[in-house]
Write a protein that holds these residues in place. Structure first.
Motif, PDB file in Angstrom:
ATOM      1  N   VAL B  94      -7.253 -11.016  16.969  1.00 18.08           N
ATOM      2  CA  VAL B  94      -6.824 -11.611  18.242  1.00 18.08           C
ATOM      3  C   VAL B  94      -7.846 -11.341  19.353  1.00 18.08           C
ATOM      4  N   ARG B  95      -8.379 -10.126  19.419  1.00 19.54           N
ATOM      5  CA  ARG B  95      -9.441  -9.785  20.371  1.00 19.54           C
ATOM      6  C   ARG B  95     -10.368  -8.727  19.762  1.00 19.54           C
ATOM      7  N   ILE B 102      -7.980  -5.873  18.336  1.00 22.34           N
ATOM      8  CA  ILE B 102      -6.558  -6.216  18.282  1.00 22.34           C
ATOM      9  C   ILE B 102      -6.371  -7.313  17.241  1.00 22.34           C
ATOM     10  N   VAL B 110       1.280  -7.856  16.580  1.00 21.01           N
ATOM     11  CA  VAL B 110      -0.037  -7.914  17.211  1.00 21.01           C
ATOM     12  C   VAL B 110      -0.287  -6.571  17.884  1.00 21.01           C
ATOM     13  N   ARG B 248       7.007 -13.472  18.489  1.00 23.51           N
ATOM     14  CA  ARG B 248       6.856 -14.772  19.130  1.00 23.51           C
ATOM     15  C   ARG B 248       5.830 -15.575  18.328  1.00 23.51           C
ATOM     16  N   PRO B 249       6.243 -16.704  17.767  1.00 18.67           N
ATOM     17  CA  PRO B 249       5.265 -17.479  17.000  1.00 18.67           C
ATOM     18  C   PRO B 249       4.099 -17.897  17.901  1.00 18.67           C
ATOM     19  N   PHE B 252       4.275 -20.470  20.622  1.00 12.54           N
ATOM     20  CA  PHE B 252       5.055 -20.184  21.833  1.00 12.54           C
ATOM     21  C   PHE B 252       4.422 -19.053  22.642  1.00 12.54           C
ATOM     22  N   ASP B 253       3.180 -18.731  22.329  1.00 13.42           N
ATOM     23  CA  ASP B 253       2.569 -17.557  22.934  1.00 13.42           C
ATOM     24  C   ASP B 253       1.397 -17.993  23.817  1.00 13.42           C
ATOM     25  N   ALA B 254       1.510 -17.702  25.100  1.00 16.59           N
ATOM     26  CA  ALA B 254       0.471 -18.140  26.040  1.00 16.59           C
ATOM     27  C   ALA B 254      -0.755 -17.236  26.007  1.00 16.59           C
ATOM     28  N   PHE B 255      -0.736 -16.201  25.190  1.00 15.53           N
ATOM     29  CA  PHE B 255      -1.847 -15.254  25.194  1.00 15.53           C
ATOM     30  C   PHE B 255      -2.600 -15.178  23.858  1.00 15.53           C
ATOM     31  N   ARG B 256      -2.448 -16.230  23.042  1.00 13.28           N
ATOM     32  CA  ARG B 256      -3.289 -16.375  21.860  1.00 13.28           C
ATOM     33  C   ARG B 256      -3.757 -17.812  21.812  1.00 13.28           C
TER      34      ARG B 256
END
Lengths: 256, 256
Positions: B94-95, B102, B110, B248-249, B252-256
């Motif tokens: 993810v990061r 992450i 996550v 949260r799939p 629906f996730d504003a941070f992925r």
């Protein structure tokens, strides 16, 4: 090491109104419940009642949305007046999508709606009001702590809590947005584990864990139990600090 | 409504080794502390001891980093073998930045390092071991719950906890990565506030609040108190579900 702790909520608090002496009401209700505050207790107080006592209320009908608010209302599907209230109390929009508006509120907390909230706010003259976060929740906590000491003689820690959502997960949880009389973070860097390895990344956010615990006894709808006392938890022997020390500056944040 | 609750840690647990009957050790130590489990208690158990009992350990010297691990080790500054272990147990990075890796771990959480951890893991033949998350923490929780019922007759809920960092804030907090016998989320949509407004976004993540509370009595370094009993908290009357319902799939996730 802490081996046990107890939490209880304070019953019977009335609807809080601007100008109310919140500390006095809390002290009274603790006493009429047959309890008393002890030095070392930690009081977790829901932001909503602090905001109400401080008069941090906005009458929605008096708000005229500007261009940016209209634009963001279009994107998010939210009431443009609500969006204007949020913008007025924020530094930066972090995410805007349908149904979602996450900002950095003026105190530095990144959260949905900048903590602005319409639930459990009593209408005034039949008109809908919304509540903003306290101007400075750490100062509010400090004030409540001093006033409680004056009224009861007890040296307590005070946390002001709010409910925040999280990336990657459904559901909100109670977090701390202001505190006094407690170290917010336990920095364990330089401590060693059971096998002598140095702990490289152990910084525990104690005040969020305490606020989360208290939230379990607050509920969020019509329970009306916005104050919880935590007894028996002794924080590590570190200097007290404001909750703002938890805020990760943007340049150290991989998600802005 | 819950008015009070109590938490206590279980003293005297030995170092856990692969194949240990963790539930039995916990039941024994609760008894030798003069306590007993009650139906309705909530046991929060640190992931580390569950992973150890399940043998989720990797010997670092046996790991050969591949190309992607070497690349990410270069970016993050981490041991390439550690990075390989993390990649093997993850779906997605993810990061990745200096000092930060992450991922979405295979169970869907996550978090930094996919929950992989080297602290408090005993060396084997003088060689450094790291611990992975349980293969399926919900199943682990269910197994512990069933075994505890068999041993003590008490119907308890079991949460498996880990410490996760957060965007926007310093410090980790205890969160739930597996559970059994409890509804993880309290969906309050459709409930009404004190003034009759419908609550639009009230979904409270109870298990993270419980895990955070328990973390206060666990510590993270050499305390060795990986099990905490929460007594007196009655969850809302909703069906029990695995902790994975909190995830949260991505869409629906504003941070992925």
């Amino acid at each position: 090491m802490n081996e046990s702790m107890t939490l209880f909520s304070v019953p019977g608090l009335p609807m809080i109104r601007p100008g109310d002496d919140l500390a006095q009401l809390i002290a009274e209700k603790i006493e009429s419940a047959g309890q008393q505050l002890h030095s070392g207790d930690i009081l977790v107080i829901a932001q909503k009642v602090v905001s109400k006592a401080e008069g941090r209320l906005v009458r929605l009908s008096a708000v005229t949305p500007g261009e940016r608010a209209l634009e963001l209302a279009e994107i998010t599907g939210k009431d443009p007046r609500i969006v204007q209230v949020i913008l007025d109390d924020s530094h930066e929009v972090v995410r805007a999508r349908r149904g979602l508006l996450i900002v950095e509120q003026k105190s530095g907390w990144v959260c949905a709606h900048g903590g602005m909230d319409r639930s459990n706010v009593q209408p005034v003259d039949g008109e809908e009001m919304v509540a903003l976060l306290p101007e400075n929740s750490d100062a509010s906590a400090e004030g409540l702590r001093a006033r409680l000491a004056e009224l009861t003689g007890a040296q307590v820690a005070v946390l002001i809590s709010d409910s925040h959502g999280r990336p990657w997960k459904f559901g909100t949880m109670g977090v701390c947005i202001g505190c006094a009389g407690i170290p917010p973070i336990w920095n364990q860097r330089g401590l060693y584990d059971l096998f002598g390895y140095e702990l490289v990344a152990s910084e525990e956010c104690l005040v969020d864990e305490l606020a989360g615990a208290a939230a379990l006894l607050m509920g969020q709808s019509a329970e009306g139990r916005p104050v919880v006392v935590i007894r028996g938890y002794t924080p590590p022997n570190l200097p007290a600090a404001p909750a703002t020390v938890i805020q990760r500056p943007k340049e150290f944040d991989a998600f802005r």
